[in-house]
Design an enzyme around this catalytic site. Structure first.
Site, PDB file in Angstrom:
ATOM      1  N   PHE A  60       0.854  -1.185   0.000  1.00 36.30           N
ATOM      2  CA  PHE A  60       0.000   0.000   0.000  1.00 36.30           C
ATOM      3  C   PHE A  60       0.891   1.237   0.000  1.00 36.30           C
ATOM      4  O   PHE A  60       1.627   1.479   0.950  1.00 36.30           O
ATOM      5  CB  PHE A  60      -0.955   0.056   1.200  1.00 36.30           C
ATOM      6  CG  PHE A  60      -1.874   1.256   1.104  1.00 36.30           C
ATOM      7  CD1 PHE A  60      -3.039   1.193   0.374  1.00 36.30           C
ATOM      8  CD2 PHE A  60      -1.524   2.468   1.699  1.00 36.30           C
ATOM      9  CE1 PHE A  60      -3.861   2.313   0.237  1.00 36.30           C
ATOM     10  CE2 PHE A  60      -2.342   3.588   1.567  1.00 36.30           C
ATOM     11  CZ  PHE A  60      -3.515   3.507   0.838  1.00 36.30           C
ATOM     12  N   ASP A  73       9.302   3.391   2.084  1.00 40.49           N
ATOM     13  CA  ASP A  73       8.063   4.108   2.388  1.00 40.49           C
ATOM     14  C   ASP A  73       7.777   3.893   3.873  1.00 40.49           C
ATOM     15  O   ASP A  73       7.258   2.859   4.277  1.00 40.49           O
ATOM     16  CB  ASP A  73       6.915   3.568   1.522  1.00 40.49           C
ATOM     17  CG  ASP A  73       5.582   4.254   1.841  1.00 40.49           C
ATOM     18  OD1 ASP A  73       5.492   4.959   2.873  1.00 40.49           O
ATOM     19  OD2 ASP A  73       4.618   4.068   1.062  1.00 40.49           O
ATOM     20  N   LYS A  80       2.060  11.232   7.328  1.00 38.43           N
ATOM     21  CA  LYS A  80       1.276  10.933   8.520  1.00 38.43           C
ATOM     22  C   LYS A  80       1.797  11.632   9.793  1.00 38.43           C
ATOM     23  O   LYS A  80       1.561  12.807   9.964  1.00 38.43           O
ATOM     24  CB  LYS A  80       1.158   9.417   8.681  1.00 38.43           C
ATOM     25  CG  LYS A  80       0.307   8.822   7.543  1.00 38.43           C
ATOM     26  CD  LYS A  80      -0.185   7.427   7.776  1.00 38.43           C
ATOM     27  CE  LYS A  80      -1.229   7.054   6.718  1.00 38.43           C
ATOM     28  NZ  LYS A  80      -0.842   5.954   5.841  1.00 38.43           N
TER      29      LYS A  80
HETATM   30  C1  LIG Z   1      -1.051   6.036   4.370  1.00 33.52           C
HETATM   31  C2  LIG Z   1       0.047   5.552   3.517  1.00 33.52           C
HETATM   32  C3  LIG Z   1       0.342   6.149   2.271  1.00 33.52           C
HETATM   33  C4  LIG Z   1      -0.504   7.233   1.669  1.00 33.52           C
HETATM   34  O1  LIG Z   1      -0.600   8.398   2.445  1.00 33.52           O
HETATM   35  P1  LIG Z   1      -1.796   9.441   2.170  1.00 33.52           P
HETATM   36  O2  LIG Z   1      -1.471  10.595   3.055  1.00 33.52           O
HETATM   37  O3  LIG Z   1      -3.072   8.753   2.533  1.00 33.52           O
HETATM   38  O4  LIG Z   1      -1.745   9.788   0.723  1.00 33.52           O
HETATM   39  C5  LIG Z   1       1.435   5.671   1.570  1.00 33.52           C
HETATM   40  N1  LIG Z   1       2.187   4.671   2.044  1.00 33.52           N
HETATM   41  C6  LIG Z   1       1.939   4.066   3.217  1.00 33.52           C
HETATM   42  C7  LIG Z   1       2.832   2.974   3.696  1.00 33.52           C
HETATM   43  C8  LIG Z   1       0.848   4.471   3.984  1.00 33.52           C
HETATM   44  O5  LIG Z   1       0.573   3.842   5.133  1.00 33.52           O
END
Ligand SMILES: *Cc1c(COP(=O)(O)O)cnc(C)c1O
Length: 424
Positions: free
Chosen positions: A145, A233, A274
């Site tokens: 994700f 990420d 986040k």
């Molecule tokens: C939440 C998340 C995203 C996307 O972030 P948004 O602010 O919702 O666009 C990308 N990668 C990971 C691992 C995430 O948990």
């Protein structure tokens, strides 16, 4: 307590009638948050065990972060990058030193951060590695994700995320998560066309999959051997969530930049979002050293809101809270406590198969099919008993409370979960 004239049912109806149906929320309407707690419009108190998907690591409405927001909001909020502003430079120095990189590129949402990393990676592939133009590949993992944009969902394996949104962006090669042999095979076969390997150090959305102990280190070594950028990420795993500043820090709690630590694997590109703002404001960032970031020149990438003074002030406060309140250490300690309590519970019930996770990013797997409603119904019962969590992929429940929780509160939460499961 804030008063409101609407009932939950009325507010749910409003969202239902006027909002696109792109989410399926638990039927709880929240109107107030403080630390580890949230309250619904009827005044019922809950422990928040989602933390807005780990955006609220510092706890709801942390006073230091809210003060930074309010103070900066009264001075200057947005200039665009057409001009300099008095917050951005100081923030850039702070955030690069904090995470141990030479440069940062500021964006707003997580998906934008991932898009930015993909663009930097491809451009680096052509201009530094010498990949023929248009042929760069990026290796990604199954069940990933990384966000919701058209390019990102192009390499998703989730039919809901991907279905009928094509045609898809080419240039991505999927391997199974935590599979070093698969990574090695792709690199050996077509490594000269591969610009990067994009991965989550723990797969959060997929259901909290923790890779083997040596996966990150070994994958980084393979990438280095093939001149491939190692792109972490850490939008969900980063900023103390998994018991260290970053999940790539391994078992180190020195609150990094911790290049001296034996467990640390420095990514070539680090993506954060986040909790970078403590959930107060959308702030994301892409970090890399000069020899990578220098491929981006004026006019080649940007964002109207990226690097705005409000975001900078909020992010500095949010990161200071993480260090000052030793949130990584607390996440590690409470995570061990949580998994110990869950393992004890598993001995008393057939309803839970297992608990897994690291720090305060954990999940339990419910003993039923992903198609069943069991996990959803348990979450409804948990809400009734004062604890908010949400199923992912049908039969998995993720537990990720704010990192400012106390040991006593964690025991109380484990009591709620235990009572709910045993009475189900
Ligand atoms: C939440 C998340 C995203 C996307 O972030 P948004 O602010 O919702 O666009 C990308 N990668 C990971 C691992 C995430 O948990």
């Amino acid at each position: 307590m804030k008063t409101t004239t609407y009932l939950s049912s009325t507010l749910i109806e409003l969202e239902d009638n006027y909002g696109a149906h792109n989410y399926h929320p638990l039927p709880v309407v929240l109107s107030k948050g403080d630390g580890v707690y949230v309250w619904d419009v009827e005044g019922k108190q809950y422990y928040d065990f989602l933390s807005a998907y780990s955006a609220v690591n510092q706890g709801h409405c942390h006073p230091r972060i809210i003060n930074a927001l309010i103070e900066q909001a009264g001075e200057l909020t947005l200039t665009s990058r057409a001009f300099y502003n008095d917050q951005l430079g100081a923030y850039e120095k702070f955030v690069t030193e904090y995470f141990g990189f030479e440069k940062v590129l500021p964006m707003n949402t997580g998906a934008e951060g991932v898009e930015t990393a993909i663009k930097i990676c491809r451009k680096w592939g052509y201009e530094k590695k010498g990949i023929p133009n248009g042929e760069a590949k990026i290796i990604i993992c199954g069940q990933n994700f990384h966000g919701r944009t058209t390019t990102i969902i192009s390499f998703s394996s989730d039919p809901d995320a991907k279905g009928h949104f094509g045609p898809y962006t080419p240039g991505f090669h999927s391997i199974p998560y935590n599979d070093l042999e698969a990574l090695k095979a792709v690199l050996q076969k077509e490594g000269d066309r591969v610009a990067g390997f994009l991965f989550e150090p723990i797969q959060g959305e997929a259901g909290v999959f923790v890779p083997d102990e040596d996966f990150i280190r070994a994958a980084a070594t393979l990438c280095q051997q093939h001149q491939v950028l190692f792109i972490a990420d850490e939008i969900q795993t980063g900023i103390a969530r998994t018991g260290s500043l970053l999940a790539v820090c391994g078992n180190c709690t020195c609150q990094g930049p911790c290049e001296r630590q034996a467990t640390y694997t420095k990514p070539d590109i680090l993506i954060l979002g986040k909790a970078l703002s403590g959930g107060v404001y959308p702030v994301s960032a892409v970090l890399a050293d000069n020899h990578i970031m220098e491929v981006i020149r004026p006019g080649q990438h940007g964002s109207t809101f990226g690097g705005n003074p409000l975001a900078c002030a909020v992010a500095v406060a949010a990161l200071n809270v993480v260090k000052d309140e030793k949130l990584a250490q607390n996440a590690r300690h409470l995570g061990e406590l949580f998994r110990m309590r869950m393992n004890r519970l598993i001995e008393k019930t057939n309803l839970i198969q297992l608990v897994r996770g690291k720090g305060l990013l954990n999940a339990i797997v419910i003993n039923d099919t992903p198609q069943s409603k069991t996990a959803w119904n348990i979450c409804m019962q948990l809400a009734e008993n004062g604890l908010l969590a949400k199923p992912t992929h049908g039969n998995i429940i993720r537990f990720a409370p704010p990192l400012v929780m106390t040991e006593e509160q964690m025991h109380e939460c484990c009591d709620i979960i235990e009572r709910t499961i045993l009475n189900y």
